[in-house]
Design an enzyme around this catalytic site. Structure first.
Site, PDB file in Angstrom:
ATOM      1  N   ASP A 114      47.482  -1.886  49.980  1.00 38.85           N
ATOM      2  CA  ASP A 114      47.666  -3.313  49.827  1.00 38.85           C
ATOM      3  C   ASP A 114      49.228  -2.686  48.918  1.00 38.85           C
ATOM      4  OD1 ASP A 114      47.385  -5.929  48.404  1.00 38.85           O
ATOM      5  OD2 ASP A 114      47.869  -4.615  46.241  1.00 38.85           O
ATOM      6  N   ASP A 146      54.729  -4.431  53.206  1.00 43.38           N
ATOM      7  CA  ASP A 146      55.446  -5.573  52.331  1.00 43.38           C
ATOM      8  C   ASP A 146      56.589  -5.245  52.602  1.00 43.38           C
ATOM      9  OD1 ASP A 146      55.786  -7.173  50.869  1.00 43.38           O
ATOM     10  OD2 ASP A 146      55.051  -7.273  49.303  1.00 43.38           O
ATOM     11  N   GLU A 173      53.961 -10.523  55.117  1.00 48.14           N
ATOM     12  CA  GLU A 173      53.870 -10.943  53.757  1.00 48.14           C
ATOM     13  C   GLU A 173      55.224 -11.706  54.071  1.00 48.14           C
ATOM     14  OE1 GLU A 173      52.990 -10.299  49.279  1.00 48.14           O
ATOM     15  OE2 GLU A 173      54.955 -11.232  48.749  1.00 48.14           O
ATOM     16  N   HIS A 186      47.747 -13.403  47.251  1.00 47.94           N
ATOM     17  CA  HIS A 186      47.481 -12.660  46.721  1.00 47.94           C
ATOM     18  C   HIS A 186      47.566 -13.042  44.893  1.00 47.94           C
ATOM     19  CE1 HIS A 186      48.814  -8.686  48.651  1.00 47.94           C
ATOM     20  NE2 HIS A 186      48.633  -9.983  49.278  1.00 47.94           N
TER      21      HIS A 186
HETATM   22  O1  G3H Z   1      47.982  -7.627  45.498  1.00 49.35           O
HETATM   23  C1  G3H Z   1      47.484  -7.612  44.880  1.00 49.35           C
HETATM   24  C2  G3H Z   1      46.850  -8.707  44.674  1.00 49.35           C
HETATM   25  O2  G3H Z   1      48.135 -10.108  44.444  1.00 49.35           O
HETATM   26  C3  G3H Z   1      46.805  -8.595  42.892  1.00 49.35           C
HETATM   27  O3  G3H Z   1      47.090  -9.946  41.854  1.00 49.35           O
HETATM   28  O4  G3H Z   1      47.786  -9.604  39.474  1.00 49.35           O
HETATM   29  O5  G3H Z   1      47.166 -11.624  40.096  1.00 49.35           O
HETATM   30  O6  G3H Z   1      45.135  -9.243  40.512  1.00 49.35           O
HETATM   31  P1  G3H Z   1      46.771 -10.190  40.751  1.00 49.35           P
HETATM   32 ZN    ZN Z   2      49.818  -8.574  45.883  1.00 51.24          ZN
END
Ligand code: G3H
Ligand code: ZN
Length: 283
Positions: free
Chosen positions: A81, A103, A133, A207
């Site tokens: 991620d 990213d 992204e 996200h």
């Molecule tokens: O990459 C991780 C997510 O975009 C987490 O998003 O903070 O809304 O759970 P969140």
């Molecule tokens: Zn994220």
């Protein structure tokens, strides 16, 4: 079973649902996510950030997730991620990740393209798909004025160019979504999402989905979102449940007894998200 995210997201795109991508930092969160997916017979991504790797060990955490994925009765991809740089991507590939996000969205357009292309070349050589992204996540701050808010969102024309120029597999969009909990009700820009969907053929990623009301998630899925990221709501369920348990059971020092209710609370959150994403029964 351990799979790549490409097969998961292409099936989601074909059949109009979204695959949940849930962040883990440790064994407990990993158990909760995979148990929820098995209970709901849903394909999932378990995602690990570079911060999670640093916290739990670059080798250890992917090893735990890979083992959980292999033992699971449903398809599971291990996803990096917000990969911050090429070196982290290389470490993730060596650790057995089956899905990568690079990213570089904070960089100027040409640099974002160059960074993503470099990662695509390496990952595709190993048949590992890549998410990238464009635009900046934000919009959570109440003082952000509309023009600023729109300036940070993904531009449909630029999305087309970005996919063509960088050659990646999934596109993460900024349509009013933000990381962490929202101050007030978030308002996703559905017209923008529809415009992007009309012009771009790769699966789209949302996200910052914690705190987005269920009806907006449903609409986002109907408009073509195929992967949805959840982290904050899982953390919240874990810590709040543990805080309550410890307050009520101050003498309990067995971590298994303290963490148990926390794991169950996280599983409940993930199961609910899987239902809303319409991925239940898709495994
Ligand atoms: O990459 C991780 C997510 O975009 C987490 O998003 O903070 O809304 O759970 P969140
Ligand atoms: Zn994220």
């Amino acid at each position: 079973m351990l799979v790549t995210s490409k097969e998961l997201l292409l099936d989601a795109q074909k059949h109009g649902y979204a695959v949940g991508a849930f962040n883990t930092n440790d064994l407990e969160i990993t158990h909760a996510i995979v148990r929820a997916a098995e209970a709901k017979k849903a394909p999932i991504l378990v995602q690990i950030s570079s911060g999670a790797m640093k916290y739990a060990g670059v080798e250890f955490l992917p090893m735990i997730v890979a083992k959980a994925a292999r033992l699971a009765s449903v398809p599971v991809a291990i996803h990096l991620d917000h990969g911050p740089d090429f070196a982290t991507v290389m470490k993730a590939l060596r650790a057995g990740f089956t899905s990568i996000m690079r990213d570089a969205s904070k960089l100027p357009y040409e640099d974002n393209v160059a960074e993503v292309r470099k990662v695509v070349e390496a990952c595709h050589a190993l048949d590992v798909p890549v998410e990238a992204e464009i635009g900046r996540l934000g919009g959570a701050e109440e003082h952000v004025v509309v023009s600023e808010r729109e300036a940070s969102m993904s531009d449909p024309e630029e999305c087309v160019r970005f996919v063509e120029d960088a050659g990646f597999d999934f596109l993460a969009v900024a349509i009013g979504n933000a990381h962490g909990f929202y101050k007030g009700e978030p308002k996703l820009d559905f017209d923008r999402l529809a415009a992007i969907r009309d012009k771009v053929s790769v699966p789209l990623v949302l996200h910052g989905a914690s705190g987005i009301p269920d009806h907006q998630i449903t609409k986002a899925v109907e408009l073509g979102i195929c992967k949805i990221n959840i982290d904050t709501e899982i953390r919240n369920a874990f810590i709040r449940t543990i805080q309550k348990f410890v307050a009520e059971n101050p003498d309990q020092i067995d971590p298994r007894k303290v963490f148990g209710p926390g794991i169950e609370a996280m599983q409940t959150v993930v199961e609910h998200k899987i239902e809303i994403f319409k991925s239940a029964g898709r495994a």
